[in-house]
Design a protein around this motif. Structure first.
Motif, PDB file in Angstrom:
ATOM      1  N   LEU A  75      37.495  20.598 -54.285  1.00 42.89           N
ATOM      2  CA  LEU A  75      36.010  21.064 -54.643  1.00 42.89           C
ATOM      3  C   LEU A  75      35.701  21.931 -54.113  1.00 42.89           C
ATOM      4  O   LEU A  75      34.337  22.069 -53.957  1.00 42.89           O
ATOM      5  N   ARG A  76      36.245  21.180 -51.723  1.00 43.02           N
ATOM      6  CA  ARG A  76      35.102  21.908 -51.451  1.00 43.02           C
ATOM      7  C   ARG A  76      35.128  23.764 -51.552  1.00 43.02           C
ATOM      8  O   ARG A  76      34.408  24.121 -51.270  1.00 43.02           O
ATOM      9  N   PHE A  77      36.262  24.052 -52.188  1.00 44.11           N
ATOM     10  CA  PHE A  77      36.299  25.382 -52.224  1.00 44.11           C
ATOM     11  C   PHE A  77      34.898  25.929 -53.314  1.00 44.11           C
ATOM     12  O   PHE A  77      33.932  26.746 -53.549  1.00 44.11           O
ATOM     13  N   LEU A  78      35.279  24.926 -54.706  1.00 44.20           N
ATOM     14  CA  LEU A  78      34.056  25.275 -55.710  1.00 44.20           C
ATOM     15  C   LEU A  78      32.468  24.877 -55.202  1.00 44.20           C
ATOM     16  O   LEU A  78      31.150  25.904 -54.867  1.00 44.20           O
ATOM     17  N   GLU A  79      32.016  24.025 -54.495  1.00 47.12           N
ATOM     18  CA  GLU A  79      31.184  24.158 -53.144  1.00 47.12           C
ATOM     19  C   GLU A  79      30.868  24.992 -52.508  1.00 47.12           C
ATOM     20  O   GLU A  79      29.339  25.385 -52.389  1.00 47.12           O
ATOM     21  N   HIS A  81      31.805  28.229 -52.478  1.00 47.15           N
ATOM     22  CA  HIS A  81      31.672  29.194 -53.475  1.00 47.15           C
ATOM     23  C   HIS A  81      31.092  29.158 -55.008  1.00 47.15           C
ATOM     24  O   HIS A  81      31.379  29.135 -55.737  1.00 47.15           O
ATOM     25  N   PRO A  82      29.461  29.036 -55.601  1.00 45.76           N
ATOM     26  CA  PRO A  82      29.090  28.048 -56.073  1.00 45.76           C
ATOM     27  C   PRO A  82      29.493  29.331 -57.262  1.00 45.76           C
ATOM     28  O   PRO A  82      29.007  29.536 -58.098  1.00 45.76           O
ATOM     29  N   GLU A  83      29.295  30.911 -56.952  1.00 46.96           N
ATOM     30  CA  GLU A  83      29.522  32.229 -57.632  1.00 46.96           C
ATOM     31  C   GLU A  83      31.268  32.151 -58.105  1.00 46.96           C
ATOM     32  O   GLU A  83      31.062  33.360 -59.194  1.00 46.96           O
ATOM     33  N   ALA A  84      32.026  31.137 -57.834  1.00 48.02           N
ATOM     34  CA  ALA A  84      33.319  31.254 -58.546  1.00 48.02           C
ATOM     35  C   ALA A  84      33.166  31.338 -60.557  1.00 48.02           C
ATOM     36  O   ALA A  84      32.840  31.092 -60.633  1.00 48.02           O
ATOM     37  N   THR A  85      34.330  32.209 -60.317  1.00 50.90           N
ATOM     38  CA  THR A  85      34.379  32.040 -61.665  1.00 50.90           C
ATOM     39  C   THR A  85      34.983  30.762 -62.383  1.00 50.90           C
ATOM     40  O   THR A  85      35.741  30.774 -61.440  1.00 50.90           O
ATOM     41  N   ILE A  86      35.578  30.325 -63.543  1.00 47.55           N
ATOM     42  CA  ILE A  86      36.084  29.115 -64.355  1.00 47.55           C
ATOM     43  C   ILE A  86      37.742  30.459 -64.191  1.00 47.55           C
ATOM     44  O   ILE A  86      38.454  29.351 -64.054  1.00 47.55           O
ATOM     45  N   GLU A  87      37.769  31.556 -64.501  1.00 47.32           N
ATOM     46  CA  GLU A  87      38.744  31.782 -64.036  1.00 47.32           C
ATOM     47  C   GLU A  87      39.297  32.205 -62.872  1.00 47.32           C
ATOM     48  O   GLU A  87      40.948  31.414 -62.457  1.00 47.32           O
ATOM     49  N   GLU A  88      38.453  31.899 -61.704  1.00 45.84           N
ATOM     50  CA  GLU A  88      38.806  32.106 -60.070  1.00 45.84           C
ATOM     51  C   GLU A  88      39.569  30.100 -59.928  1.00 45.84           C
ATOM     52  O   GLU A  88      40.312  29.493 -59.206  1.00 45.84           O
ATOM     53  N   ALA A  89      38.163  29.585 -60.798  1.00 42.89           N
ATOM     54  CA  ALA A  89      38.141  28.111 -60.747  1.00 42.89           C
ATOM     55  C   ALA A  89      39.816  27.488 -61.172  1.00 42.89           C
ATOM     56  O   ALA A  89      40.765  26.863 -60.354  1.00 42.89           O
ATOM     57  N   ALA A  90      40.315  27.993 -62.318  1.00 44.31           N
ATOM     58  CA  ALA A  90      41.470  27.883 -62.605  1.00 44.31           C
ATOM     59  C   ALA A  90      42.777  28.470 -62.229  1.00 44.31           C
ATOM     60  O   ALA A  90      43.550  27.620 -62.310  1.00 44.31           O
ATOM     61  N   LEU A  91      42.270  29.967 -61.326  1.00 46.01           N
ATOM     62  CA  LEU A  91      43.027  30.011 -60.567  1.00 46.01           C
ATOM     63  C   LEU A  91      44.063  28.805 -59.817  1.00 46.01           C
ATOM     64  O   LEU A  91      45.340  29.208 -58.901  1.00 46.01           O
ATOM     65  N   ALA A  92      42.735  29.163 -58.864  1.00 45.93           N
ATOM     66  CA  ALA A  92      43.122  27.887 -57.912  1.00 45.93           C
ATOM     67  C   ALA A  92      43.690  26.256 -57.941  1.00 45.93           C
ATOM     68  O   ALA A  92      44.170  26.207 -57.716  1.00 45.93           O
ATOM     69  N   ALA A  93      43.037  25.667 -59.288  1.00 42.43           N
ATOM     70  CA  ALA A  93      43.306  24.900 -59.762  1.00 42.43           C
ATOM     71  C   ALA A  93      45.072  24.756 -59.771  1.00 42.43           C
ATOM     72  O   ALA A  93      46.319  23.929 -59.690  1.00 42.43           O
ATOM     73  N   ALA A  94      45.678  26.015 -60.566  1.00 40.84           N
ATOM     74  CA  ALA A  94      46.913  26.606 -60.635  1.00 40.84           C
ATOM     75  C   ALA A  94      48.079  26.572 -59.445  1.00 40.84           C
ATOM     76  O   ALA A  94      48.690  26.128 -59.902  1.00 40.84           O
ATOM     77  N   SER A  95      47.130  26.795 -58.770  1.00 37.87           N
ATOM     78  CA  SER A  95      47.912  28.066 -57.643  1.00 37.87           C
ATOM     79  C   SER A  95      48.206  26.670 -56.454  1.00 37.87           C
ATOM     80  O   SER A  95      49.397  26.244 -56.105  1.00 37.87           O
TER      81      SER A  95
END
Length: 128
Positions: A75-79, A81-95
Motif C-alpha cells: 500500500l505504501r509503495f502504491l501511495e 508511486h502513484p504512476e505505478a502500472t498494474i504490472e509493477e503493482a502485480a510484480l511487487a505483490a508477487a515478490s
C-alpha cells in the motif's frame, strides 16, 4: 503494526532520532526483529527502503506477522508511486508473496529495484 517512515535526508533530526535510526539499522543488520520493530516505533518516519528492509526481515524471522506487514508495504509503495502500472503493482505483490519462501533472493532484488524507482520518481516530483 504501524510502520513509521524515516525523515527525509537532510532533514534536521534530533540526537535521539539519529540514535534510534542507528539502533534500527543495527537491528536490521543483526536480523533482530524485536529490536528493529522497537527502534522503528521510536522513529517518526521510515523511508520506503527502510520499511522494505523491516518487511523482508519479518518475512524471514516472523512469518505470522509478515502478511499484514507485506500488505502495508505494498500500500505504501502504491501511495508513494502513484504512476505505478498494474504490472509493477502485480510484480511487487508477487515478490512479496515469494519473499518468505525459496524465491527470497529474487524477491529482494525485485522489491529493492521497485522501491528505488518509486523513491527516485518521488524525489523528481519534489514530493520528498
Amino acid at each position: 503494526m504501524r510502520l513509521p517512515s524515516r525523515p527525509r535526508e537532510g532533514a534536521a533530526a534530533s540526537t535521539s532520532q539519529g540514535h534510534a535510526y542507528r539502533v534500527f539499522q543495527q537491528a536490521i543488520q543483526r536480523r533482530n526483529v524485536s529490536a528493529a520493530v522497537a527502534a522503528a516505533h521510536d522513529l517518526p518516519r521510515l523511508s520506503l527502503a527502510d520499511a522494505l528492509d523491516l518487511t523482508l526481515l519479518v518475512a524471514r524471522k516472523d512469518a505470522p506477522r509478515y502478511p499484514r506487514l507485506a500488505a502495508r508495504w505494498l500500500l505504501r509503495f502504491l501511495e508513494e508511486h502513484p504512476e505505478a502500472t498494474i504490472e509493477e503493482a502485480a510484480l511487487a505483490a508477487a515478490s512479496l508473496v515469494a519473499a518468505p519462501g525459496s524465491g527470497y533472493r529474487e524477491a529482494v532484488q525485485t522489491l529493492k529495484a521497485l522501491a528505488e524507482t518509486a523513491s527516485r520518481r518521488r524525489r523528481e516530483r519534489g514530493a520528498g
